[in-house]
Design an enzyme around this catalytic site. Sequence first.
Site, PDB file in Angstrom:
ATOM      1  N   CYS A  58       0.827  -1.213   0.000  1.00 32.22           N
ATOM      2  CA  CYS A  58       0.000   0.000   0.000  1.00 32.22           C
ATOM      3  C   CYS A  58       0.863   1.266   0.000  1.00 32.22           C
ATOM      4  O   CYS A  58       1.055   1.895  -1.040  1.00 32.22           O
ATOM      5  CB  CYS A  58      -0.964   0.024   1.184  1.00 32.22           C
ATOM      6  N   ARG A  59       1.382   1.631   1.159  1.00 30.13           N
ATOM      7  CA  ARG A  59       2.046   2.925   1.305  1.00 30.13           C
ATOM      8  C   ARG A  59       3.418   3.001   0.647  1.00 30.13           C
ATOM      9  O   ARG A  59       3.704   3.967  -0.078  1.00 30.13           O
ATOM     10  CB  ARG A  59       2.176   3.285   2.791  1.00 30.13           C
TER      11      ARG A  59
ATOM     12  N   ASP B 222      -2.314   3.744   7.369  1.00 28.82           N
ATOM     13  CA  ASP B 222      -2.227   2.580   6.498  1.00 28.82           C
ATOM     14  C   ASP B 222      -3.591   2.345   5.843  1.00 28.82           C
ATOM     15  O   ASP B 222      -4.545   1.931   6.506  1.00 28.82           O
ATOM     16  CB  ASP B 222      -1.808   1.353   7.309  1.00 28.82           C
TER      17      ASP B 222
END
Length: 157
Positions: free
Chosen positions: A13-14, A125
């Site tokens: 994701c990040r 997140d």
Amino acid sequence: MKRVLFVCLGNICRSPMAEAVMRQKVAEHDLTDKIEVASAGTAGWHQGNPPHEGTIRVLKENSIPHDGLTSNQLTRQDLEHYDYIVALDRSVSEDINKLARATENKPTYILLLELIDAGTLDVPDPYYTNNFQESYDLINRGCEALIKKIEDDHGGD
């Protein structure tokens, strides 16, 4: 060549979002021959997988190329190879510091949001919050500040 590694928990994701955004900014600033960018996760759950569909969606919506991004787990060798290790939250930073105790090279360890006034040091997140746009906005601002930091740290090198 300065090497930047973005690190989050699972690297789906990040940190791949930050990798893609930073690559775009490096290109926009005509620094592709000066800055190399990658990402990794402290956990290996998603090893070899592409980014989360929410990450891909927000990158597409913002016209950020994302080809070739796959999840990798952070290694001690990464800590010796990269000049800037950029954590996306404090928990990840603590994990990096534990792994780093035995490394020879001492790269610059930073939290991405230390570089901007975000009201927090942790990029939320989106795997848990499902707010990929919020993470993108913070990462985008942080990456712009990181470009400036690298230029300030190294001048024309």
